[in-house]
Design a protein around this motif. Sequence first.
Motif, mmCIF file in Angstrom:
data_model
loop_
_atom_site.group_PDB
_atom_site.id
_atom_site.type_symbol
_atom_site.label_atom_id
_atom_site.label_comp_id
_atom_site.label_asym_id
_atom_site.label_seq_id
_atom_site.Cartn_x
_atom_site.Cartn_y
_atom_site.Cartn_z
ATOM 1 N N ARG A 74 30.570 -14.196 14.846
ATOM 2 C CA ARG A 74 31.922 -13.908 15.299
ATOM 3 C C ARG A 74 32.938 -14.451 14.305
ATOM 4 O O ARG A 74 32.713 -15.486 13.673
ATOM 5 N N SER A 127 41.778 -7.326 15.580
ATOM 6 C CA SER A 127 40.643 -7.169 16.492
ATOM 7 C C SER A 127 40.230 -5.713 16.638
ATOM 8 O O SER A 127 39.037 -5.407 16.776
ATOM 9 N N LEU A 128 41.195 -4.802 16.601
ATOM 10 C CA LEU A 128 40.881 -3.383 16.772
ATOM 11 C C LEU A 128 39.997 -2.862 15.650
ATOM 12 O O LEU A 128 39.107 -2.040 15.879
ATOM 13 N N ALA A 131 36.532 -3.880 16.443
ATOM 14 C CA ALA A 131 35.991 -3.210 17.632
ATOM 15 C C ALA A 131 35.644 -1.755 17.359
ATOM 16 O O ALA A 131 34.693 -1.220 17.927
ATOM 17 N N TYR A 132 36.414 -1.106 16.493
ATOM 18 C CA TYR A 132 36.199 0.322 16.219
ATOM 19 C C TYR A 132 35.737 0.540 14.790
ATOM 20 O O TYR A 132 36.126 1.492 14.124
ATOM 21 N N PRO A 141 35.583 6.245 23.061
ATOM 22 C CA PRO A 141 36.411 5.044 22.844
ATOM 23 C C PRO A 141 37.889 5.290 23.092
ATOM 24 O O PRO A 141 38.617 4.368 23.476
ATOM 25 N N ARG A 148 42.063 0.563 29.125
ATOM 26 C CA ARG A 148 42.423 -0.844 28.880
ATOM 27 C C ARG A 148 43.941 -1.009 28.820
ATOM 28 O O ARG A 148 44.487 -1.979 29.351
#
Length: 464
Positions: A74, A127-128, A131-132, A141, A148
């Motif tokens: 992470r 973060s996006l 995530a993608y 998605p 969301r």
Amino acid sequence: MVMDGNAGAPLPGRASTPALCCRQRRTAMGGYELVRSDDAAATTPDLEFGGSTSSKAVPLPPPPRPPSPAARQRLVSLDVFRGITVLLMIIVDDVGGFLPALNHSPWDGVTVGDFVMPFFLFIVGVSLTLAYKRVPDKLEPTKKAVLRALKLFCLGLVLQGGFVHGVRSLTFGVDITKIRLMGTLQRIAIAYLVSASCEIWLKGDDDVNYGLDVLKRYRYQLFVGFLLSIMYTVLLYGIYVPDWQYQITGPGSTQMSLFVKCGVRGGTGPGCNAVGMVDRAILGIDHLYRRPVYTRTKECSIYSPECGPLPTDAPSWCQAPFDPEALLSSVMAIVTCLIALQFGHVIIHFEKHKERIINWLIPSFSMLAVAFSMDFIGMRMNKPLYTISYTLATAGASGLLFTGIYTLVDMYGFRKPTISMEWLGKHALMIYVLVACNILPMFIHGFYWKEPKNNLLKFIGIRA
């Protein structure tokens, strides 16, 4: 034929030829797998790399290695950054009233408190990209991103719309005709949805070897950000703002009408600006924030930059509602997220720490230089209006802070000093709901000894 178990197609560089013979072998699980016959393995050509059907053997490329533990771990620095932002938000809310340098700026200019919202938006953007990173099916998605965003927006309505009345009033409920429609979570939800859609749908397929290649690969996202910035700047400095009026409740519950004289084009003052005008026209003045920051300006408070009584010559707009998370200014919040996407792309396309840091520092310092230049020529940094100079300044500062945290935590491994910030970052939404929105203090307030004033809040120094 050697098959890819996921796609069911020949692997690149291993084309099927007559010389490549296969036979079936039954496995222990009852299925069949294709295996190469011994007499054909040595004469397999590599046609894709210029091979021929001669007898010269060409070694096959080794199978791909699984990702290392370092590649799978992470991004701790992002959690630490989020935790620092949550702590800063709590400090601004609780201490800002005593230290003006920590509180939000009453209007023009930037204080420490004005970095909280851009920091959150920057973290969302980075973060996006993680995530993608791989999106084989774009529709699924996209549906999840919409869901969301709706959840976040609705949560914001409950927390900041007026349903919860505050620490000193254990009452709940809100008049729908006066509910506040915009807020912190609502703005983040809007920026999240637009940025996620761009990250899912607006990606190029160009190779990335250098920093400029990132801009080329994601040029459509940058074009959207540039278009939004130009559109907002033209509207902010070009719309004609007419005179307007509003009503407040005066002494004895009497209704008073106040008239605000504007008649200006491109005004950026508290009472006459395009941001407030659009909100009043679309949302309605009853759905705006009723304690705007400009009540602490010199024009509206004798104790400025703190709240205080109105001066005798206070302008009529001092008591007017104004939402700092307005509809029009949320356009620039989207731009902050789109800028952060590019910082996330650097993580994806560059593996070495030095390459990442260089490709973060250059745009960060560049945005800061442009922001201060704009502020110098009159395009002031202003959080309530979310001006383009404010956008670039806070995005550049976010990039510098994130780079510093990444260097300390992910590059040099300073985990123990930041473990508390990491925990805060992993539970940011829960802490925001419990602490920043007074849910936890209100819960504690409900339990007291004999009299409501004898509650736990009294013993920890918060007056009931």
